[in-house]
Design a protein around this motif. Sequence first.
Motif, PDB file in Angstrom:
ATOM      1  N   ARG B 606       4.005  -1.208  16.598  1.00 43.43           N
ATOM      2  CA  ARG B 606       4.554  -2.154  15.613  1.00 43.43           C
ATOM      3  C   ARG B 606       4.049  -1.794  14.238  1.00 43.43           C
ATOM      4  O   ARG B 606       4.770  -1.742  13.257  1.00 43.43           O
ATOM      5  N   ASP B 609       5.705   1.238  12.954  1.00 41.74           N
ATOM      6  CA  ASP B 609       7.062   0.946  12.500  1.00 41.74           C
ATOM      7  C   ASP B 609       7.068   0.321  11.126  1.00 41.74           C
ATOM      8  O   ASP B 609       7.873   0.679  10.271  1.00 41.74           O
ATOM      9  N   ILE B 610       6.160  -0.609  10.941  1.00 41.78           N
ATOM     10  CA  ILE B 610       6.114  -1.272   9.637  1.00 41.78           C
ATOM     11  C   ILE B 610       5.886  -0.258   8.532  1.00 41.78           C
ATOM     12  O   ILE B 610       6.591  -0.234   7.533  1.00 41.78           O
ATOM     13  N   PHE B 611       4.905   0.602   8.751  1.00 44.15           N
ATOM     14  CA  PHE B 611       4.614   1.557   7.697  1.00 44.15           C
ATOM     15  C   PHE B 611       5.696   2.604   7.539  1.00 44.15           C
ATOM     16  O   PHE B 611       5.844   3.189   6.483  1.00 44.15           O
ATOM     17  N   LEU B 612       6.437   2.835   8.608  1.00 45.09           N
ATOM     18  CA  LEU B 612       7.509   3.802   8.474  1.00 45.09           C
ATOM     19  C   LEU B 612       8.664   3.258   7.675  1.00 45.09           C
ATOM     20  O   LEU B 612       9.303   3.959   6.910  1.00 45.09           O
ATOM     21  N   THR B 613       8.944   1.973   7.893  1.00 41.57           N
ATOM     22  CA  THR B 613      10.120   1.444   7.226  1.00 41.57           C
ATOM     23  C   THR B 613       9.801   0.856   5.851  1.00 41.57           C
ATOM     24  O   THR B 613      10.710   0.509   5.127  1.00 41.57           O
ATOM     25  N   LEU B 614       8.542   0.774   5.500  1.00 42.66           N
ATOM     26  CA  LEU B 614       8.220   0.351   4.141  1.00 42.66           C
ATOM     27  C   LEU B 614       8.859   1.324   3.173  1.00 42.66           C
ATOM     28  O   LEU B 614       8.685   2.516   3.325  1.00 42.66           O
ATOM     29  N   PRO B 615       9.523   0.811   2.168  1.00 44.29           N
ATOM     30  CA  PRO B 615      10.033   1.749   1.165  1.00 44.29           C
ATOM     31  C   PRO B 615       8.827   2.267   0.399  1.00 44.29           C
ATOM     32  O   PRO B 615       8.222   1.549  -0.391  1.00 44.29           O
ATOM     33  N   MET B 616       8.495   3.490   0.671  1.00 44.76           N
ATOM     34  CA  MET B 616       7.177   3.968   0.258  1.00 44.76           C
ATOM     35  C   MET B 616       6.898   3.863  -1.224  1.00 44.76           C
ATOM     36  O   MET B 616       5.905   3.298  -1.647  1.00 44.76           O
ATOM     37  N   LEU B 617       7.796   4.402  -1.998  1.00 44.45           N
ATOM     38  CA  LEU B 617       7.525   4.463  -3.424  1.00 44.45           C
ATOM     39  C   LEU B 617       7.329   3.087  -4.007  1.00 44.45           C
ATOM     40  O   LEU B 617       6.427   2.830  -4.798  1.00 44.45           O
ATOM     41  N   VAL B 618       8.158   2.195  -3.587  1.00 39.80           N
ATOM     42  CA  VAL B 618       8.147   0.863  -4.145  1.00 39.80           C
ATOM     43  C   VAL B 618       6.789   0.203  -3.934  1.00 39.80           C
ATOM     44  O   VAL B 618       6.176  -0.319  -4.857  1.00 39.80           O
ATOM     45  N   VAL B 619       6.324   0.284  -2.697  1.00 35.71           N
ATOM     46  CA  VAL B 619       5.036  -0.353  -2.428  1.00 35.71           C
ATOM     47  C   VAL B 619       3.887   0.473  -2.988  1.00 35.71           C
ATOM     48  O   VAL B 619       2.871  -0.063  -3.402  1.00 35.71           O
ATOM     49  N   PHE B 623       0.552  -0.648  -4.927  1.00 30.51           N
ATOM     50  CA  PHE B 623      -0.796  -0.241  -4.574  1.00 30.51           C
ATOM     51  C   PHE B 623      -1.509   0.348  -5.773  1.00 30.51           C
ATOM     52  O   PHE B 623      -2.664   0.058  -6.051  1.00 30.51           O
ATOM     53  N   ARG B 648       3.708   8.562  15.171  1.00 22.64           N
ATOM     54  CA  ARG B 648       4.853   8.466  16.066  1.00 22.64           C
ATOM     55  C   ARG B 648       5.030   9.725  16.885  1.00 22.64           C
ATOM     56  O   ARG B 648       5.206   9.695  18.103  1.00 22.64           O
TER      57      ARG B 648
END
Lengths: 368, 772, 320
Positions: B606, B609-619, B623, B648
């Motif tokens: 889980r 999955d969360i970290f995969l679907t995070l829109p990386m740049l945005v978050v 950070f 994964r």
Amino acid sequence: MNGNGPEGEAWAADGKDKAMVVGDDELKGGDEVEKEGVQKTEGNVLEVEDLKKYYKLKGELFSKPRYVKAIAGVSFNIKPGEMMGMVGETGCGKTVVARLIVRVEDPTGGAIRFHGVDIAKMKGKKLRQFRKNAQMIFQDPYASLNPRMTVLQSVSEPLFNYGMRKEPEKVYTKVVKALEDAGLLPVKEYLERFPHELSGGERQRVSIARAIILKPSFIIADEPVSMLDVSIRAGIMQLLLSLREEYGIACLLITHDFSVARYVCDNITVMYLGRFVEKAETEELIQNPIHPYTKALLQAVPVADPTREKEELPISGDIPSPIDTPSGCVFRTRCPYAIDSCADSMPELVEMRPGHKVACHRVARGEI
Amino acid sequence: MEEKSQMAEYEEAEPPRSFSHLAQEDDGTTSVFSWKRTFARHKKQVLAGWKIYRKSRIGMAGMIIMLSFVFMAVFAPFLTPYDPDFIAPAEDVFNADYISIPIPEDAAGGMAAESWSVPMGSSGSTEALDTITVYSREGHAVQFSVDLIAAEGGGVGIDIPSSESYDIPVGIDVMLPVLFKNEMFFAIGNEALHELSYDTFTTSRATELGFEPTYYSNLWNRWSLTNTEGQLFFAMANETILSIYSRTPDTSMGMSTVKVFFDKVNISSYAETADDVIIADPIIINLADEENGSMVVVPTDGGVAAFELNISYSGGLFNTTDNVGLGDMIWYISYEDIGDQYSRDVEPALEQPIAISKENPSEKEGKNRIIFASRDGYLYSIFRSNGTLEWSTTIASTQIRSPETMGIYPTYRGVIIVTGMTEPGVGFITIVDPENGLIEGGGTWIFTPDSAVIGRPEYVASIPAYIFASQEGTIYILEETMELRATFSIPGGTETTTSYVGNIVNNIGSYQGNYFAVVTSDGKLYAQSITGTYVAPLPPGTYPSGNTYHLGTDVFGHDILTNLLYATRTELVIGIVAAVLSAVLGTIVGIMAGYYGGWIDSVLMRLTDIFLTLPMLVVALLFAAVLGPSILNIIIIIAIFSWAGVARVIRAQTLTLKTRCFIDAAKVSGASDTTIIFRHLAPNVLPLTFLYMVFIVSAAIITEAILAFLGMGDQTAVTWGMMLQYLKISGNTLTAPWWLLPPGIAITMFSLSFYMMGRAFDEVINPRLRSR
Amino acid sequence: MDTKMKRYLVGRLVQTVIVLFSILTITFVLFEMLPARPYDLLMQSPLMKPSQKEYMIRLYGFDKPVLDRYFIYMKNMLTFKFGNSISQGRPVWDLLSARIPRTLTLFGLSVIVSYVVGAVVGSIIAWRRGGVADGTAVVSSLVFYNMPSFWIGLIFLFVFSFKLGWFPLTAWPQEVPYSLLDVAHHTFLPMITLVLLSLAGTILLMRTSMLEVIGEDYILTAVAKGLKERTVLFRHAARNATLPLATSFVIAFAFAMGGAVVLEQVFSFPGVGLLYIRSLSQLDFPVAQATLYILTLMVLAGNLIADILYAYLDPRVRLE
């Protein structure tokens, strides 16, 4: 051929001494084992009682969970030095039995006794001590070796698991001896090879060497030769026999091939859908099969005798799904002799001839 | 039937049939542990992998590119002559325009324009440069009117639209503009001091001096609470006569009360200076608001003498000056005395041997010393009040060997400028702290121009800079630390027979910080912008300083090639550390999830999955806003977003491995969970980890570039992304392609090389990709 | 729709919701960790009276404990109550409403185009492995894949807008009213940049996947059967090769979103991404939280659609 008798006892006593040499520091709880196990050398190496294994199926939401009854209660004993064969088709559950016995999986019910001690529910360190008693050889000679470990590493690993790290020379000696026993000569040429540099037969011998290095009293061989070329099979089988000769190691041979079982086993059990259907000494079974299933299996074995007449024994259908096993006698759906009353209950193993047990209602009643 | 499992298939690419060539030489050890064995083992595996890798063209190309970057990073100092802090010198970065205008011939009455003076600028009431005046001994003055205009390429330029010629009294040696409410010129010559009107150059007052002065002091424009109009004090001297000229302001309290005072003494009439000759300009030391204590100090060939400057006022409502005159000699210190005290031979500096410790006319503070420079580079501090010696130092150093001091000059800053000649006949200029006589900057603030310093150097507080001219005709502008800021050559240089160089910076007003040096040379007036227009970023090429910038510079003057090379180090660190971090983290999570299964697996998956679907740049931007920009934080952010992919894949691989019975075999052989994980799973999973690590390096570089570009990068670090960000901020994106292209190309190639290596390595571990 | 599909859908929906909640929680924590409060900027004005300051604090809920703030935050986000922008004083929704469709078109359209084109190109070049087309396509894809997105944007801007003047420098028409053509003209550059970037990855992936599929026996069978090359290529091979592509879609979507955000900055495209970046630097909390939420929603929605499509195409997935 049996392990009973003075040779067997000598081995067992031997086993005790040798076992105590291997890494004492880890063996706190093992002392009890030693005492108990050794005391019962005259008893069975392995006793399996009513062993069950059910797998739970992922159910629909809000519905009752369903089970796959992989093993539905089997029992057998193995005496020191005895070679028992378990024969059956794919999916009958024989591999599961093997995995349960070595505790790669946990049984759902029943007892597994090594030298009298029930390990069915054991865990952790205690279980690890017991592992010394029983080892296993797997079907796929390549997959059973770590592709990144050399022969030396693979074979020496069991010793390290039991704390022999501090005596590398001793380990080396043992490894060399084990490889010699397994017939890999000259040993020095094999030590630094990787599995992909070996042929199938050689790999299996490495697995065997690994299995015997701990001087177990019992080895399970799960289809040890089915993935090997026919010409090599004899060698491996010979090896198993010689191990029994030298070390008195008892063996449970699992196979779907009667000819293999015939070569080495003292007695053979036939399995169908997680249940034993027939059990007898090898020659007895092969010459006089009683259960319809056994008969069908034996019929299928090609015999190099053009004059022999084939008895047509029609078994219809496929192996039913292990989820919804037929009620009563599980074989009745394919059995040419099945009648309605066969659906009432699962037949027990009944001795029909000396040392020859069959599980069939109609046979028990003398109808067939 | 022999079913081949997948791994069997691929590692059996060449099925071993003969073993002899593989047989290990037995090293004779009878131990399971042997380094030789372990080494041989690993060597075998690496070589096998290398054989396959070598076949991939992409892989080899990638490796070559990657190695070139490593080479660049390691050998950066050798590949570029500049170090990472290098900034292009001012002369390359400033575009200093000048305009020249000929001094009209008819102004000189048709005579040769040979004796044009040092030009003077004045700013009138607006503080912007207003007029420039030159004059000649022959009795002519030309006043140029000045307009400040926008220059080409930005900045402020100067335009001299017109000039007017005037007649002035013949024989004027020196003319001084007097500003601040007394706009006039003092014109001295022919044994008289004329006050010339500012606009028309007509004499409004003339005072007979009775001697021909050769030395002139600073102009003290005294004002105080009650005397805000400014009373002027000016000392003049020749070899033996010291005089004081003072003049009250034009109006005081509405009444025209100009009074002129003039007094002189002959130093021969004093015992100490009976045989002395005055050798340089006197100094008026003024103590504002105090009548007592002002003095005039004058250097002679025998020593330094101080004379009272008596100013008497009649008090009352109208504070008027009654008298100004020179009083007695207050003290005298001879060079012999100085020499005796220090056992040296003391001779005064050639041009200007004395200076007050601080120049500011209205402040009393800091003026308690007179610094005396002897010719050999020794400095002495003399207490103003009584003429006693305080300390002595020398300015001789490795850079100034055998100094021959020319002159010392005070500045508003409170340091003393020392100029002179050093071996081998080259000029020097340095700054000295008047409190202790030591060269500023720990002895390092020294500059050696191309030739001797001529005239008096100026200090401009508002740039801030030092400006002077050299004999060779170069105008130097130095930073406060004596580092070169800019140089300009006087057009015509010193080839013309007469050229006067004037730095009129004090009187040239600034127009938004632009200063001009005005020079006469060969009959022309040159107005040269000193501060100039800033033209960085510079396109690639060679520049006036002699430096070549192969890729040009950025807006700060950093050489782009140098920055590019040194940034490679940072990029390598970022990429590799981030990749290792993510790979390790991802592998641990993947193995745990895969091996233990059950709820551990669910939870970890889980999370993945969360970290995969995070829109990386945005978050990631968020950070970065929280953690703050720094290299470490960027590495952490990259790792946070990259581990999930690894996890994964590793989990999948672990699951596959679990189905292979060697894991079961290990269990049966008594291996504990940890043993299985570390001895069995990990080594089989590591190739995949390594593969993903390589890909992550590739991605990390790009991520860092994007984060830097968006403003979340580490300002103190040099990376290619930061280079592009500065490009964006400075607004040069569309105008400096030499700045735009290299960092981007570097990022692309670097990332590409790792990606290609990853692809090739993928073929090594996953043979299904290999060419058939 | 059979039960398996239904079950799969429900499962994925639940998963999406969980992920959404987790992301919201993470971002909430991050916002709390920012070294500033939403009202800091306003509070600096000396004209602020203490009562107004108190009002601000209460308005943003900082007088309540963290947990309460968390619930309020969640409730607001989920009901799309975004409050007012601090820097502009207008309701956040006003700022967002025009931008969302713009970003969606920019981002959605480019991803779709790149995937379609990429799939086709990738499969064709994989079929002719080793040819010139293959080589060039692979090399250029590799290069474009590894270029930083903003850099390509800058270069395009430099070449096509500045030097050649084909396209305007701003990414959205300024004069009102504007036609669709105007929009297309202005947005062409950012669009093409985004497409190129995703295209590179798609081509490479498709090619790899195609190569694997081509190696399978059933392709050999199809060719042996005598089917036309075209048929085999598209009907059999490509069909199956697109499936792994669809899995990568999920991750690619998130990356494309990141790329869109950056490119909005480069081209000054007035979309959600630009608003987000601006709000972060201004510490305009309501806007930053809202835009982050919207962007996340877009990505998750895209993922969900992709997963559903994938399940539709590949029945094996539903059995999970």
